[in-house]
Every structure is written in structure tokens, then in C-alpha cells.
Design an enzyme around this catalytic site. Structure first.
Site, PDB file in Angstrom:
ATOM      1  N   HIS A 142       0.829  -1.140   0.062  1.00 39.72           N
ATOM      2  CA  HIS A 142      -0.056   0.119   0.112  1.00 39.72           C
ATOM      3  C   HIS A 142       0.937   1.196   0.002  1.00 39.72           C
ATOM      4  O   HIS A 142       1.442   1.443   0.946  1.00 39.72           O
ATOM      5  CB  HIS A 142      -1.015   0.235   1.162  1.00 39.72           C
ATOM      6  N   HIS A 145      -8.912  -9.654  -0.978  1.00 43.90           N
ATOM      7  CA  HIS A 145      -8.757  -9.686   0.546  1.00 43.90           C
ATOM      8  C   HIS A 145     -10.162 -10.695   0.969  1.00 43.90           C
ATOM      9  O   HIS A 145     -11.457 -10.333   0.569  1.00 43.90           O
ATOM     10  CB  HIS A 145      -9.237  -8.327   0.848  1.00 43.90           C
ATOM     11  N   ASP A 150       2.350  -6.928   2.535  1.00 47.00           N
ATOM     12  CA  ASP A 150       1.039  -6.141   2.924  1.00 47.00           C
ATOM     13  C   ASP A 150       1.328  -4.785   3.719  1.00 47.00           C
ATOM     14  O   ASP A 150       0.829  -4.412   4.511  1.00 47.00           O
ATOM     15  CB  ASP A 150      -0.203  -6.964   3.722  1.00 47.00           C
ATOM     16  N   ALA A 202      -5.869  -0.252  11.018  1.00 48.75           N
ATOM     17  CA  ALA A 202      -5.282  -1.542  10.820  1.00 48.75           C
ATOM     18  C   ALA A 202      -4.129  -1.287   9.700  1.00 48.75           C
ATOM     19  O   ALA A 202      -4.117  -0.851   8.772  1.00 48.75           O
ATOM     20  CB  ALA A 202      -6.443  -2.410  10.607  1.00 48.75           C
TER      21      ALA A 202
HETATM   22  O1  DOR Z   1      -4.707  -4.181   8.035  1.00 48.60           O
HETATM   23  C1  DOR Z   1      -4.843  -4.041   6.610  1.00 48.60           C
HETATM   24  N1  DOR Z   1      -4.520  -2.866   6.362  1.00 48.60           N
HETATM   25  N2  DOR Z   1      -5.408  -4.686   5.992  1.00 48.60           N
HETATM   26  C2  DOR Z   1      -5.656  -4.330   4.728  1.00 48.60           C
HETATM   27  O2  DOR Z   1      -6.399  -5.154   4.234  1.00 48.60           O
HETATM   28  C3  DOR Z   1      -5.550  -3.110   4.397  1.00 48.60           C
HETATM   29  C4  DOR Z   1      -4.349  -2.358   4.727  1.00 48.60           C
HETATM   30  C5  DOR Z   1      -4.279  -0.995   4.616  1.00 48.60           C
HETATM   31  O3  DOR Z   1      -4.703  -0.504   3.509  1.00 48.60           O
HETATM   32  O4  DOR Z   1      -4.116  -0.086   5.707  1.00 48.60           O
HETATM   33 ZN    ZN Z   2      -3.480  -4.981   1.872  1.00 47.79          ZN
HETATM   34 ZN    ZN Z   3      -5.963  -6.960   2.511  1.00 44.31          ZN
END
Ligand code: DOR
Ligand code: ZN
Ligand code: ZN
Ligand code: ZN
Length: 368
Positions: free
Chosen positions: A20, A129, A237, A251
Site C-alpha cells: 500500500h 482480500h 501487505d 489497521a
Molecule cells: O490491515 C490492513 N491494512 N489490511 C488491509 O487489508 C488493508 C491495509 C491498509 O490498506 O491499511
Molecule cells: Zn493489503
Molecule cells: Zn487485505
């Protein structure tokens, strides 16, 4: 003094299929510059850019804007994605490397009302996801069943549709068992370093370790190590958030600058081999996503990750390039370090320094 043997080892350029990078309206979390510098620092030469940005990449205009945002600014090569959630006509207009679908809400909040129809319409490989929307609405702690239920549904659709599907960040033993039992050749999956190296006990000690899917039981973690050879992809991730957003419950865990080193440390401990790392972060990403130009055959890009298996170092987030200056592994001593990254023949990172201008280019899918 001429050093004739520094004991360094060359790996083919490692690829992270789940990153990301944010930017757009979330430059305070991460920018193309900081995220892709972090990639090079961690020994990653190609990143897969995730589309749950602000604004999200759900129409052709935003996709073009994403392309323009990365062009000339990315330090690593990149593979672009498009988010499908009921917007199939738009998906058909773009040349994305892969198509992302959320079965339940995660960061950004967008998810598919009808997974199978979105998957059916995707013009290329889908990364999903897999967390069931209904279960996570009822149980916001996201129990294992949320993932297992979604994986089951995704596999049933994959069996019917017989088209490429990659299941992101599998965190449960039961979820992984479903995938490996069905063993569909067109279905792959990822496991993250945080699910391999941490458990919910770590989260109970530190709420900053909140991530979707959540950290699981020791038995899930042990299962993944026991069945490590069956895992096709390891991906970070990498999910950068500001300190403030994390404290307010965002998260996600940053992983680009610790991922490879954690695996090198595990190699030094005899848990895995360098061949495993190359398979899960180079060979399989190229094969599964059909990446042209990369690989070990004659005529492919000269991307390399050079490592020192003996160097010991301590994880210090203040030395990271990512804006997410924290890590679950802060203070951890690791044996094995990425010391140099080479992108298409240029040394782009050496001894923790990023060298030169942004040289990253867009990577295309499709054989030939
Ligand atoms: O913990 C996560 N953060 N899980 C996800 O699927 C997306 C990611 C985020 O983009 O912050
Ligand atoms: Zn992700
Ligand atoms: Zn994800
Ligand atoms: Zn250093």
C-alpha cells in the site's frame, strides 16, 4: 585494503506483490517516494501497488491519475492495480496488472456486494482480500471463521470460473488447508511476514499491531511454518499509517524494510533456505502474475538483491524510509541483511543509502 571476499550473495530482484503506497490525499501516511525508497532499502525491486487509496482506484480517470503519479517518481518498478466493486465497465477500460477485490471492508471501506460477478468480469488476475463482510460486521474482532468462510466462497467461485485468483494474506491454518486441498492450478495465495512471525499474544501486548486479517494463534503460525513449502507467495501487505491514525485504530503493519531480513534470519536459523525466498518472492510472482521482462532467463532485466548472510543488525524504525516509523520488530537483532539493490543494472541502494534518481518503470503483464 582490497577485500577479495566479502561473503556476499546475489539473489534475483525480489518482488513484493502486496504493497500500500498511499500518496494521493494520504501523503502523510506514505508517498510514492518514501514507499518505493523503503522497498529498495528492503531489497525489493518491484512493488505491486494496491488500489484502496484516497480516492480509490475504481474508475479509469483515477487509474490514469495513479499512472501519472508514479511515472518518474517511483524508485522501484511497479505493477498497477484496479479496485473492482460493482464497477466492471470501468475495469474493462484500464490496463491494470491485476484487479483487487475486497470481500469485506478493510482500510478504505470499499467492498464487493457480489464477489463472483466482480471476479467473473475482471479482465485479468484477481487478488482478493478474503474476509466475509457479514461475519466481520457482526464480529469486528474478525475471528478465523471470517477468513475461512470467505476463502471457501472464493474457492467455489474459482472452481466454477477457472480463472486466475490470488488470495491475499492467508492467516489461518484452516484457510490455508482449504486452498491446498483443492489445489487448483489457477489459484495462488500469499502469507505475510507478520502472520509468520507474530501471534495474537503480540497484539494483546501492543494494540498498534492491529491488522486485517488479525494476528492469529500460535497453532496457525506453526501450521504455516510446518507447511512452508506449500506457500506460493510471501508478500508484506506493507500498510503505512500515521502514528495518530494507528492510535485511533487504523489497521496495518509496515513491512517493506524488515520482510527480507526476517526471512534471511530464518534462513540462518535453518528454518528455510534462500531457494524458498527466491521462489516465493521472485519466481512465483513472475509466473503467477505473468510478468514480462523479469526473471532469470537470458535477456531479462538485471534486477538483483545482494545480501550479507553474516551481518547482524538491529531493527531501528528511525532509520526507515517509510513514513511509518514504527515496527513490530523494533529493537530485534537480525542476522542477515540486504546490503545492495540493483534495478535494471543500476545500483539503487547501497549500505542503507538510496542512490540516484527515481528509475522505476511500470511493469506489464502478459507473456511474450
Ligand atoms: O490491515 C490492513 N491494512 N489490511 C488491509 O487489508 C488493508 C491495509 C491498509 O490498506 O491499511
Ligand atoms: Zn493489503
Ligand atoms: Zn487485505
Ligand atoms: Zn546500516
Amino acid at each position: 585494503v582490497l577485500q577479495i571476499d566479502r561473503g556476499r550473495i546475489v539473489l534475483p530482484g525480489l518482488i513484493d506483490v502486496h504493497v500500500h503506497l498511499r500518496d494521493f490525499r494520504q501523503k502523510s501516511k506514505e508517498t510514492i517516494r518514501t514507499g518505493t525508497m523503503a522497498a529498495l532499502h528492503g531489497g525489493i525491486t518491484t512493488v505491486f501497488d494496491m488500489p484502496n487509496t484516497d480516492p480509490p482506484i475504481t474508475n479509469s480517470e483515477t487509474f490514469e491519475f495513479r499512472q501519472a503519479t508514479l511515472r518518474g517518481k517511483s524508485y522501484a518498478d511497479y505493477f498497477l492495480s484496479f479496485l473492482i466493486a460493482g464497477n466492471c465497465e470501468e475495469a474493462k477500460k484500464v490496463q491494470a496488472g491485476f484487479y483487487k477485490i475486497f470481500m469485506g471492508a478493510s482500510t478504505g471501506g470499499i467492498y464487493s456486494e457480489d464477489f463472483e460477478s466482480d471476479y467473473a468480469c475482471a479482465p485479468g488476475i484477481v487478488s482478493v482480500h478474503a474476509e466475509d463482510a457479514r461475519i466481520i460486521r457482526e464480529k469486528p474482532e474478525r475471528p478465523p471463521e471470517a477468513e475461512v468462510r470467505a476463502i471457501k466462497e472464493a474457492l467455489e467461485a474459482a472452481e466454477r470460473l477457472k480463472k486466475p485468483l490470488n488470495i491475499c494474506h492467508v492467516s489461518t491454518a484452516d484457510g490455508m488447508k482449504l486452498i491446498t486441498k483443492k489445489n487448483l492450478p489457477w489459484v495462488s495465495f500469499e502469507v505475510t511476514p507478520h502472520h509468520l512471525f507474530l501471534t495474537r499474544k503480540d497484539y494483546e501486548r501492543n494494540p498498534l499491531f492491529k491488522v486485517y486479517p488479525p494476528l492469529r494463534r500460535e497453532s496457525d503460525r506453526a501450521f504455516m511454518w510446518k507447511n512452508f513449502s506449500k506457500i506460493p507467495l510471501i508478500a508484506s501487505d506493507h500498510a503505512p499509517h500515521t502514528q495518530e491514525d494507528k492510535e485511533n485504530g487504523a489497521a496495518g503493519i509496515p513491512g517493506l524494510e524488515t520482510e527480507v531480513a526476517l526471512l534471511l534470519d530464518a534462513t540462518n536459523r535453518g528454518m528455510i533456505s534462500l531457494k524458498d525466498i527466491v521462489e516465493k518472492m521472485h519466481t512465483n510472482p513472475i509466473r503467477i502474475f505473468g510478468i514480462r521482462n523479469k526473471g532469470l532467463e537470458i535477456g531479462k532485466d538485471a534486477d538483483f538483491t545482494i545480501i550479507d548472510m553474516k551481518e547482524e543488525w538491529v531493527v531501528k524504525p528511525e532509520e526507515f524510509y517509510t513514513k511509518a516509523r514504527w515496527s513490530p520488530w523494533e529493537g530485534k537483532k537480525l542476522r542477515g541483511k540486504v546490503v545492495m539493490t540493483v534495478l535494471r543494472g543500476s545500483v539503487v541502494m547501497e549500505e542503507d543509502e538510496i542512490i540516484g534518481k527515481p528509475r522505476g518503470v511500470k511493469i506489464n503483464a502478459g507473456k511474450g
